[in-house]
Enzyme design. Structure first.
Site: not given
Ligand code: NDP
Ligand code: OXD
Length: 313
Positions: A228, A276
């Protein structure tokens, strides 16, 4: 059996057809604002708070990803979003381990063989030999020894690199050195040449990849963030790249996504970026797990993958 579904970007049809095929007795509907009709299960990604609020009859909420920080963030702001006793489940592996292994092996081998530097030399038209890295010194340290961290560690172990992992609880596996807890973090970082992050985003782990951490790595280290963006202090990584303490970084996740135009990472010569997608949710694999888990719940059993709300992952 009634299932409500919400995802901000997935194609709904795939999930409707797939769940229906696996659970013919299920009636599935896309949740719309104002829908308070009964539901037994919810399949969600970043759900609106009101979708789940007041639903004490839910037998399970299934996150359509491995990380649940989005849901837990909302839960912190709206503690009544999940009724007491409603279990939250996340995807464990469901095809993500292999994707993470592909990404990590590709990236680490590229740094080990210095392909990123040869690419830059080619752009300058230079025929130059670079000194090879030494495998036994090219220690890979994986932050997080969970489903994905361990899979990545195993894949790099297979390439002969010294591999170590850091987690909360102690672990043992042949050929991997394990460290746990804050007391052993410095030992884990010392001699780590390639740092790979596969921690969950929690109050304890956010901001963990900062200058203090980067400065403890072997000089000329490499950083791969697959977990993250909240884990990384962007300015600290840029400073470490500037000083040479970090030689190169590969980043799949960012504090703000999409990464804002003009962010220094975009054009940094030693930063590689992906949007991502290190490990995406594979619908067929995910639905196999969810259908199996729902059948277990119907039989009064507790499937694997339950999130510990207090722990935050
Ligand atoms: P797991 O829950 O299986 O593993 C988490 C690991 O982190 C565990 O080993 C845990 O320790 C460790 N950990 C948690 N908190 C701490 C702490 N405070 N100190 C030390 N260790 C800690 O998660 P997964 O492996 O399935 O996934 C990891 C993360 O990867 C997800 O949370 C998600 O954010 C990210 N992800 C990113 C994707 C992408 O495309 N970029 C795709 C999928 C996931 P212990 O074993 O002791 O509990
Ligand atoms: C996940 C992700 O957590 O997509 O599954 O990042």
């Amino acid at each position: 059996m009634d299932i409500i579904y919400y995802h901000p970007s997935f194609k709904n049809d795939t999930w409707f057809t797939g769940i229906q095929a696996r659970l013919p007795q299920a009636r599935m509907r896309v949740w719309e604002p104002g829908d308070t009709a009964p539901a037994d299960y919810a399949l969600v990604r970043t759900p609106p708070v009101e979708m789940l609020q007041g639903r004490s009859a839910l037998k399970g909420v299934f996150a359509l990803g491995a990380g649940v920080d989005d849901i837990l963030d909302q839960l912190r702001a709206h503690p009544d979003m999940l009724a007491a006793g409603v279990p939250l489940f996340r995807l464990e592996d469901t095809g993500m381990s292999l994707q993470m292994q592909e990404y990590a092996v590709y990236t680490v081998l590229g740094w080990f063989r210095r392909f990123n530097e040869y690419q830059q030399l080619q752009a300058q038209g230079q025929w130059t030999y670079l000194k090879n890295h030494v495998r036994r010194d090219f220690t890979v340290g994986v932050l997080g020894a969970g489903v994905l961290g361990l899979a990545v560690a195993e894949s790099l172990k297979a390439w002969g690199f010294p591999v170590r992992c850091w987690s909360r609880s102690p672990k043992q596996r042949e050929g991997i050195t394990f460290y746990h807890g804050n007391d052993q973090l410095s030992d884990f970082l010392a001699d780590t040449h390639v740092l790979i992050n596969l921690l969950p985003s929690t109050a304890e782990t956010n901001g963990i990849i900062n200058l203090a951490m980067l400065n403890q790595l072997k000089p000329g280290a490499y950083v791969l963030n697959l977990a993250r963006g909240a884990h990384l202090v962007d300015a600290d990584l840029l400073a470490a790249l500037e000083s040479g303490q970090v030689k190169a970084a590969a980043l799949d996740v960012f504090a703000v996504e999409p990464l804002p135009e003009g962010h220094a990472f975009w054009r940094h010569p030693n930063v590689a970026i992906t949007p991502h997608n290190a490990a995406v949710t594979l619908p067929e694999e995910a639905m196999d797990y969810i259908a199996r888990a729902i059948m277990q719940r119907e039989a009064g059993e507790m499937p694997t993958g339950q999130v510990d709300l207090a722990r935050g992952y």
